[in-house]
Scaffold this motif. Structure first.
Motif, short mmCIF file in Angstrom:
data_model
loop_
_atom_site.label_atom_id
_atom_site.label_comp_id
_atom_site.label_asym_id
_atom_site.label_seq_id
_atom_site.Cartn_x
_atom_site.Cartn_y
_atom_site.Cartn_z
N SER A 51 -0.55 51.04 76.11
CA SER A 51 0.59 51.28 75.89
C SER A 51 1.26 51.49 74.62
CB SER A 51 2.00 49.97 76.54
OG SER A 51 1.79 48.58 75.52
N LEU A 52 2.87 51.57 74.28
CA LEU A 52 3.63 52.28 72.77
C LEU A 52 3.35 51.00 72.41
CD1 LEU A 52 3.53 53.99 71.06
CD2 LEU A 52 6.04 53.28 71.87
N SER A 53 3.80 49.84 72.66
CA SER A 53 3.37 48.18 72.13
C SER A 53 2.23 47.89 71.74
CB SER A 53 4.20 47.06 73.43
OG SER A 53 3.51 47.02 74.29
N GLY A 54 0.65 48.30 72.12
CA GLY A 54 -0.64 47.99 72.11
C GLY A 54 -1.01 46.77 72.92
N TYR A 55 -0.48 47.15 74.33
CA TYR A 55 -1.54 46.20 75.01
C TYR A 55 -2.26 47.31 76.09
CZ TYR A 55 1.41 42.19 74.96
OH TYR A 55 2.51 40.97 74.91
N ARG A 56 -3.06 46.98 76.58
CA ARG A 56 -4.02 47.51 77.44
C ARG A 56 -4.14 46.81 78.76
NH1 ARG A 56 -9.76 48.06 75.87
NH2 ARG A 56 -9.87 45.55 76.52
N LEU A 57 -3.58 47.46 79.62
CA LEU A 57 -3.37 47.15 81.25
C LEU A 57 -4.61 47.27 82.22
CD1 LEU A 57 -0.96 46.52 80.58
CD2 LEU A 57 -0.26 46.21 82.08
N VAL A 58 -5.04 46.49 83.41
CA VAL A 58 -5.72 47.13 84.15
C VAL A 58 -4.85 46.97 85.77
CG1 VAL A 58 -7.57 47.01 85.87
CG2 VAL A 58 -7.69 46.33 83.36
N ILE A 59 -5.14 47.98 86.18
CA ILE A 59 -3.93 48.27 86.99
C ILE A 59 -4.69 48.82 88.78
CG2 ILE A 59 -1.88 49.71 88.30
CD1 ILE A 59 -1.57 48.22 85.51
N ASP A 60 -3.86 48.26 89.51
CA ASP A 60 -4.73 48.62 91.08
C ASP A 60 -4.23 49.20 91.28
OD1 ASP A 60 -5.16 48.14 93.45
OD2 ASP A 60 -5.04 46.27 94.03
N PRO A 61 -5.50 50.63 91.53
CA PRO A 61 -4.77 51.51 92.10
C PRO A 61 -4.12 51.90 94.01
CG PRO A 61 -6.85 52.12 92.52
CD PRO A 61 -6.40 50.74 91.60
N ALA A 62 -3.99 51.20 94.19
CA ALA A 62 -3.87 50.62 95.58
C ALA A 62 -2.10 50.56 95.68
CB ALA A 62 -4.76 50.05 96.51
N THR A 63 -2.09 49.15 95.05
CA THR A 63 -0.41 48.94 94.27
C THR A 63 0.05 48.68 93.65
OG1 THR A 63 -1.10 46.60 94.31
CG2 THR A 63 -1.67 46.79 96.10
N GLY A 64 -0.59 49.03 93.08
CA GLY A 64 0.31 49.27 91.28
C GLY A 64 0.73 47.90 90.59
N GLY A 65 0.11 46.81 90.45
CA GLY A 65 -0.24 45.40 90.43
C GLY A 65 -0.98 45.43 89.26
N GLU A 66 -0.51 44.20 88.04
CA GLU A 66 -1.87 44.69 87.03
C GLU A 66 -2.65 42.94 87.45
OE1 GLU A 66 -0.85 41.87 83.52
OE2 GLU A 66 0.75 43.05 83.21
N ILE A 67 -4.17 43.85 87.24
CA ILE A 67 -4.78 42.68 87.42
C ILE A 67 -5.45 41.90 85.86
CG2 ILE A 67 -7.18 43.34 87.71
CD1 ILE A 67 -6.46 46.02 89.44
N ARG A 68 -5.25 43.03 85.00
CA ARG A 68 -5.17 42.27 83.62
C ARG A 68 -4.34 42.75 82.24
NH1 ARG A 68 -11.01 40.93 81.27
NH2 ARG A 68 -10.49 40.70 79.35
N ARG A 69 -4.48 41.97 81.88
CA ARG A 69 -3.39 42.82 80.40
C ARG A 69 -3.72 41.93 78.86
NH1 ARG A 69 2.84 41.37 79.56
NH2 ARG A 69 3.00 41.87 81.93
N ASP A 70 -4.71 43.00 78.16
CA ASP A 70 -4.88 42.44 76.81
C ASP A 70 -4.62 42.88 75.43
OD1 ASP A 70 -7.89 41.42 77.50
OD2 ASP A 70 -8.05 42.78 78.28
N PHE A 71 -4.24 42.29 74.60
CA PHE A 71 -3.28 43.24 73.70
C PHE A 71 -4.89 43.82 72.63
CE2 PHE A 71 -1.24 42.89 68.77
CZ PHE A 71 0.32 43.56 69.74
N VAL A 72 -4.79 44.70 72.62
CA VAL A 72 -5.50 45.68 71.56
C VAL A 72 -5.52 46.20 70.65
CG1 VAL A 72 -6.58 46.09 74.31
CG2 VAL A 72 -5.47 47.41 72.54
N LYS A 73 -4.03 46.55 70.06
CA LYS A 73 -3.45 46.61 68.68
C LYS A 73 -3.64 45.78 67.75
CE LYS A 73 0.97 49.38 67.49
NZ LYS A 73 2.05 49.65 67.88
#
Length: 73
Positions: A51-73
């Motif tokens: 994301s532009l705000s500096g997050y890296r998300l892992v998204i479930d491709p079947a549901t679009g739900g968030e699996i994991r979120r890390d701030f990487v900026k």
């Protein structure tokens, strides 16, 4: 007049899954507001979305739900 909890910024959920009929099956929720996804890739864990705000998300491709979120900026 702006109601409490509302924002002048419109929501732009730009990561979505389109089905064979052309309908949106899901939209991934943004990690913060205002924000937008700027890069995506596939991995064994799911869809990696930056994301532009500096997050890296892992998204479930079947549901679009968030699996994991890390701030990487």
């Amino acid at each position: 007049m702006i109601k409490p909890g509302s924002s002048k910024t419109k929501l732009f959920e730009n990561l979505l899954c389109i089905g064979k009929t052309g309908r949106a099956l899901w939209r991934a929720a943004l990690p913060s507001m205002p924000d937008t996804f700027v890069e995506t890739s596939l991995s064994e864990a799911g869809i990696l979305a930056l994301s532009l705000s500096g997050y890296r998300l892992v998204i479930d491709p079947a549901t679009g739900g968030e699996i994991r979120r890390d701030f990487v900026k």
